[in-house]
Enzyme design. Structure first.
Site, PDB file in Angstrom:
ATOM      1  N   CYS A 125       0.817  -1.215   0.000  1.00 46.70           N
ATOM      2  CA  CYS A 125       0.000   0.000   0.000  1.00 46.70           C
ATOM      3  C   CYS A 125       0.847   1.260   0.000  1.00 46.70           C
ATOM      4  CB  CYS A 125      -0.950   0.006   1.195  1.00 46.70           C
ATOM      5  SG  CYS A 125      -0.165   0.306   2.778  1.00 46.70           S
ATOM      6  N   HIS A 169       5.692 -11.750   7.229  1.00 42.86           N
ATOM      7  CA  HIS A 169       4.967 -11.522   8.474  1.00 42.86           C
ATOM      8  C   HIS A 169       5.926 -11.671   9.657  1.00 42.86           C
ATOM      9  CE1 HIS A 169       0.711 -11.423   7.119  1.00 42.86           C
ATOM     10  NE2 HIS A 169       1.189 -12.114   6.099  1.00 42.86           N
ATOM     11  N   GLU A 185       5.343 -11.207  12.747  1.00 43.45           N
ATOM     12  CA  GLU A 185       4.651 -11.798  13.899  1.00 43.45           C
ATOM     13  C   GLU A 185       4.516 -13.314  13.788  1.00 43.45           C
ATOM     14  OE1 GLU A 185       1.383 -11.189  10.913  1.00 43.45           O
ATOM     15  OE2 GLU A 185       3.242 -10.172  11.479  1.00 43.45           O
TER      16      GLU A 185
END
Length: 204
Positions: free
Chosen positions: A85, A185, A187
């Site tokens: 984004c 990712h 996490e």
């Protein structure tokens, strides 16, 4: 204070738990405008569906606040579509990207005879190209967890902090202005993700 943006998508609880494991106490999950403006850092959790994520952010009135924070010289960071984004869109989705960083995004495109599947999913070696506060002290070839069909396509190699190989080399961490974006990712990446998030929390 670190604010993890709550737009009812992404692994917000997992990110908060990992930050607390590495000793970050001032971390909150929020979409409150006041919290966002006061934040030292923002984390935009990643999801697989770009349009769905952008639409949810718009529903909560968050895009302008996030861009204001980024362009004001603070240090947002994102994972998965959160990386895409920040760029300037070159994809088929309806929603435009924000254009904070000068890179387009592209979908993996492999010849039919290859056995590579889209999305790129699972653990993969990731190579540090440039030492920055985000990558300082990371091993050259650590492994991170990926789930994505798109990636940044940087014309300027100075924007590429880390790379991964899936059919070809692609940028897996980028930097532009005050924005860091990661395609994997953190996490879900256990000790490797903890090291990267610790750098983000303490050094960026």
């Amino acid at each position: 204070m670190i604010v993890i943006l709550d737009y009812e998508m992404g692994n917000v609880g997992s990110i908060q738990n990992m930050l607390r494991k590495i000793g970050v106490r001032e971390v909150t999950i929020s979409r409150d405008a006041g919290d966002i403006r006061r934040a030292d850092r923002l984390i935009l959790p990643g999801v697989g569906a770009f349009d769905a994520g952008m639409e949810r952010l718009r529903e909560f009135g968050l895009p302008d606040l996030i861009r204001e924070h980024a362009l004001g010289g603070e240090s947002p960071g994102g994972s998965a579509w959160g990386c895409s984004c920040w760029g300037r869109t070159a994809r088929r989705e309806r929603s435009p990207a924000w254009g904070c960083c000068p890179f387009p995004c592209k979908r993996f495109d492999f010849p039919p005879e290859t056995a590579l599947k889209i999305p790129h999913m699972g653990w993969d070696r990731t190579y540090v190209r440039i030492q920055t506060p985000l990558t300082e002290g990371l091993e050259p070839r650590e492994r991170y967890y990926y789930v994505h069909s798109y990636h940044a396509a940087c014309e300027d190699p100075a924007l590429v902090l880390m790379e991964c190989e899936y059919g070809y080399r692609f940028p897996s961490a980028v930097y532009g202005g005050s924005v860091y974006g990661v395609q994997f990712h953190p996490e879900k990446s256990h000790l490797y993700g903890m090291k990267l998030l610790k750098n983000f929390a303490e050094r960026c």
